[in-house]
Design a protein around this motif. Structure first.
Motif, PDB file in Angstrom:
ATOM      1  N   ARG A 102       1.857   3.212  -3.995  1.00 26.76           N
ATOM      2  CA  ARG A 102       1.044   2.159  -3.372  1.00 26.76           C
ATOM      3  C   ARG A 102       0.167   1.489  -4.418  1.00 26.76           C
ATOM      4  O   ARG A 102       0.070   0.262  -4.478  1.00 26.76           O
ATOM      5  CB  ARG A 102       0.184   2.740  -2.251  1.00 26.76           C
ATOM      6  CG  ARG A 102      -0.577   1.678  -1.446  1.00 26.76           C
ATOM      7  CD  ARG A 102      -1.552   2.300  -0.466  1.00 26.76           C
ATOM      8  NE  ARG A 102      -2.641   3.004  -1.107  1.00 26.76           N
ATOM      9  CZ  ARG A 102      -3.711   2.410  -1.661  1.00 26.76           C
ATOM     10  NH1 ARG A 102      -3.806   1.104  -1.681  1.00 26.76           N
ATOM     11  NH2 ARG A 102      -4.670   3.125  -2.211  1.00 26.76           N
ATOM     12  N   GLY A 105       2.386  -0.447  -6.745  1.00 23.65           N
ATOM     13  CA  GLY A 105       2.893  -1.615  -6.015  1.00 23.65           C
ATOM     14  C   GLY A 105       1.808  -2.660  -5.830  1.00 23.65           C
ATOM     15  O   GLY A 105       2.030  -3.846  -6.031  1.00 23.65           O
ATOM     16  N   LYS A 109       1.626  -6.536  -7.447  1.00 20.47           N
ATOM     17  CA  LYS A 109       1.438  -7.723  -6.604  1.00 20.47           C
ATOM     18  C   LYS A 109       0.271  -8.551  -7.106  1.00 20.47           C
ATOM     19  O   LYS A 109       0.330  -9.758  -7.127  1.00 20.47           O
ATOM     20  CB  LYS A 109       1.207  -7.310  -5.146  1.00 20.47           C
ATOM     21  CG  LYS A 109       2.450  -6.763  -4.469  1.00 20.47           C
ATOM     22  CD  LYS A 109       2.150  -6.351  -3.053  1.00 20.47           C
ATOM     23  CE  LYS A 109       3.378  -5.699  -2.421  1.00 20.47           C
ATOM     24  NZ  LYS A 109       3.065  -5.183  -1.098  1.00 20.47           N
TER      25      LYS A 109
END
Length: 120
Positions: A102, A105, A109
């Motif tokens: 997470r 990720g 982003k």
């Protein structure tokens, strides 16, 4: 991460105690086998502190049998603890990996979003 470390330490402790009990169990079983070979009237001695005390073959066998049962119970209990700790470690490992994924990720982003804004 702290819970993972604690669970690992607990597992190591459980495994060490289990190994110690298993080694003692092997010794007890070996002693039982040797005593069973003796005649009924053979002299048997047991260690009590710094002393050796004479006992009967049957009493010695009974004491060893009781010790064996106790060791087997300890080993069974530790095996259950080991299993529970391994499951707990697997779950914590999965949780940590999910959190790392997470975070990675989310970081990608943000970088991608910043690059898109800067490029426009």
């Amino acid at each position: 991460m702290n819970r993972f470390q604690q669970a690992q330490n607990q597992l190591q402790s459980v495994l060490l105690r289990k190994q110690q009990y298993e080694a003692e169990l092997r010794d007890v079983e070996k002693a039982m086998g040797e005593i069973e070979k003796l005649s009924q009237d053979a002299k048997v001695y047991k260690s009590v502190g710094n002393f050796l005390l004479q006992t009967s073959r049957d009493v010695a066998l009974q004491e060893l049998k009781e010790r064996k049962e106790l060791l087997e119970l300890h080993i069974k209990t530790l095996s259950r603890q080991e299993s529970m700790l391994r499951e707990q470690l697997d779950k914590l490992r999965d949780d940590i990996n999910k959190e790392l994924a997470r975070i990675r990720g989310g970081g990608e982003k943000q970088q991608t979003g910043a690059a898109a804004k800067g490029g426009g």
